[in-house]
Write a protein that holds these residues in place. Structure first.
Motif, PDB file in Angstrom:
ATOM      1  N   MET A   1       0.820  -1.183   0.000  1.00 51.94           N
ATOM      2  CA  MET A   1       0.000   0.000   0.000  1.00 51.94           C
ATOM      3  C   MET A   1       0.874   1.261   0.000  1.00 51.94           C
ATOM      4  O   MET A   1       0.568   2.220  -0.695  1.00 51.94           O
ATOM      5  N   HIS A   2       1.941   1.226   0.796  1.00 52.36           N
ATOM      6  CA  HIS A   2       2.826   2.392   0.878  1.00 52.36           C
ATOM      7  C   HIS A   2       3.435   2.710  -0.484  1.00 52.36           C
ATOM      8  O   HIS A   2       3.526   3.877  -0.865  1.00 52.36           O
ATOM      9  N   LEU A   3       3.840   1.680  -1.194  1.00 49.52           N
ATOM     10  CA  LEU A   3       4.475   1.880  -2.496  1.00 49.52           C
ATOM     11  C   LEU A   3       3.528   2.612  -3.449  1.00 49.52           C
ATOM     12  O   LEU A   3       3.926   3.583  -4.104  1.00 49.52           O
ATOM     13  N   ALA A   4       2.283   2.189  -3.513  1.00 49.46           N
ATOM     14  CA  ALA A   4       1.306   2.812  -4.418  1.00 49.46           C
ATOM     15  C   ALA A   4       0.997   4.248  -3.993  1.00 49.46           C
ATOM     16  O   ALA A   4       0.930   5.149  -4.832  1.00 49.46           O
ATOM     17  N   GLU A   5       0.803   4.452  -2.704  1.00 52.67           N
ATOM     18  CA  GLU A   5       0.474   5.799  -2.219  1.00 52.67           C
ATOM     19  C   GLU A   5       1.606   6.783  -2.485  1.00 52.67           C
ATOM     20  O   GLU A   5       1.378   7.914  -2.933  1.00 52.67           O
ATOM     21  N   TYR A   6       2.818   6.352  -2.245  1.00 51.90           N
ATOM     22  CA  TYR A   6       3.950   7.250  -2.443  1.00 51.90           C
ATOM     23  C   TYR A   6       4.325   7.385  -3.915  1.00 51.90           C
ATOM     24  O   TYR A   6       4.943   8.376  -4.304  1.00 51.90           O
ATOM     25  N   ALA A   7       3.943   6.420  -4.743  1.00 53.08           N
ATOM     26  CA  ALA A   7       4.123   6.582  -6.188  1.00 53.08           C
ATOM     27  C   ALA A   7       3.219   7.705  -6.691  1.00 53.08           C
ATOM     28  O   ALA A   7       3.638   8.535  -7.516  1.00 53.08           O
ATOM     29  N   ILE A   8       1.997   7.751  -6.173  1.00 48.85           N
ATOM     30  CA  ILE A   8       1.097   8.846  -6.528  1.00 48.85           C
ATOM     31  C   ILE A   8       1.674  10.169  -6.044  1.00 48.85           C
ATOM     32  O   ILE A   8       1.665  11.168  -6.772  1.00 48.85           O
ATOM     33  N   LEU A   9       2.194  10.179  -4.830  1.00 43.67           N
ATOM     34  CA  LEU A   9       2.840  11.381  -4.309  1.00 43.67           C
ATOM     35  C   LEU A   9       4.010  11.793  -5.208  1.00 43.67           C
ATOM     36  O   LEU A   9       4.190  12.978  -5.506  1.00 43.67           O
ATOM     37  N   GLY A  10       4.793  10.823  -5.660  1.00 39.36           N
ATOM     38  CA  GLY A  10       5.925  11.112  -6.541  1.00 39.36           C
ATOM     39  C   GLY A  10       5.499  11.733  -7.853  1.00 39.36           C
ATOM     40  O   GLY A  10       6.122  12.678  -8.334  1.00 39.36           O
ATOM     41  N   VAL A  11       4.419  11.233  -8.434  1.00 38.99           N
ATOM     42  CA  VAL A  11       3.904  11.806  -9.682  1.00 38.99           C
ATOM     43  C   VAL A  11       3.429  13.235  -9.442  1.00 38.99           C
ATOM     44  O   VAL A  11       3.748  14.151 -10.211  1.00 38.99           O
ATOM     45  N   LEU A  12       2.672  13.442  -8.375  1.00 41.98           N
ATOM     46  CA  LEU A  12       2.140  14.776  -8.100  1.00 41.98           C
ATOM     47  C   LEU A  12       3.248  15.781  -7.780  1.00 41.98           C
ATOM     48  O   LEU A  12       3.202  16.932  -8.237  1.00 41.98           O
ATOM     49  N   LEU A  13       4.239  15.356  -7.012  1.00 46.33           N
ATOM     50  CA  LEU A  13       5.365  16.243  -6.725  1.00 46.33           C
ATOM     51  C   LEU A  13       6.144  16.578  -7.997  1.00 46.33           C
ATOM     52  O   LEU A  13       6.538  17.724  -8.205  1.00 46.33           O
ATOM     53  N   SER A  14       6.352  15.582  -8.835  1.00 50.41           N
ATOM     54  CA  SER A  14       7.070  15.814 -10.092  1.00 50.41           C
ATOM     55  C   SER A  14       6.311  16.791 -10.968  1.00 50.41           C
ATOM     56  O   SER A  14       6.898  17.708 -11.549  1.00 50.41           O
ATOM     57  N   TRP A  15       5.024  16.599 -11.063  1.00 47.92           N
ATOM     58  CA  TRP A  15       4.198  17.481 -11.883  1.00 47.92           C
ATOM     59  C   TRP A  15       4.264  18.915 -11.376  1.00 47.92           C
ATOM     60  O   TRP A  15       4.414  19.858 -12.140  1.00 47.92           O
ATOM     61  N   SER A  16       4.184  19.075 -10.056  1.00 45.51           N
ATOM     62  CA  SER A  16       4.214  20.432  -9.509  1.00 45.51           C
ATOM     63  C   SER A  16       5.589  21.076  -9.668  1.00 45.51           C
ATOM     64  O   SER A  16       5.687  22.272  -9.929  1.00 45.51           O
ATOM     65  N   LEU A  17       6.650  20.291  -9.523  1.00 45.32           N
ATOM     66  CA  LEU A  17       7.990  20.860  -9.667  1.00 45.32           C
ATOM     67  C   LEU A  17       8.314  21.196 -11.117  1.00 45.32           C
ATOM     68  O   LEU A  17       8.959  22.209 -11.390  1.00 45.32           O
TER      69      LEU A  17
END
Length: 82
Positions: A1-17
């Motif tokens: 579960m952690h892997l999927a949740e933080y993958a979404i976080l990684g995509v969103l952070l990348s998009w914002s940066l």
């Protein structure tokens, strides 16, 4: 579960940066932010009754943010070549 949740976080952070102009070492920045956020989450869980802090969860958090950011980078590169 952690892997999927933080993958979404990684995509969103990348998009914002990327939209803010940060492009150099984007994957590294997102990985470090995701890892730091995972550390604060595990620290919080340490103090919550019936919850435990886990090094494996922290590793999954870091890998998830790395995977999400890298996936975003790859998909963005593919899109720009089309």
């Amino acid at each position: 579960m952690h892997l999927a949740e933080y993958a979404i976080l990684g995509v969103l952070l990348s998009w914002s940066l990327v939209n803010s102009g940060v492009t150099r070492r984007l994957v590294l920045y997102v990985f470090l932010v995701g890892l730091f956020y995972g550390m604060t989450d595990e620290l919080h869980q340490y103090f919550v009754p019936e919850r435990t802090a886990s090094l494996l969860d922290l590793i999954a958090d870091g890998l998830g943010s790395l995977l999400g950011s890298y996936s975003f980078h790859i998909l963005r590169s593919i899109k720009s070549t089309m």
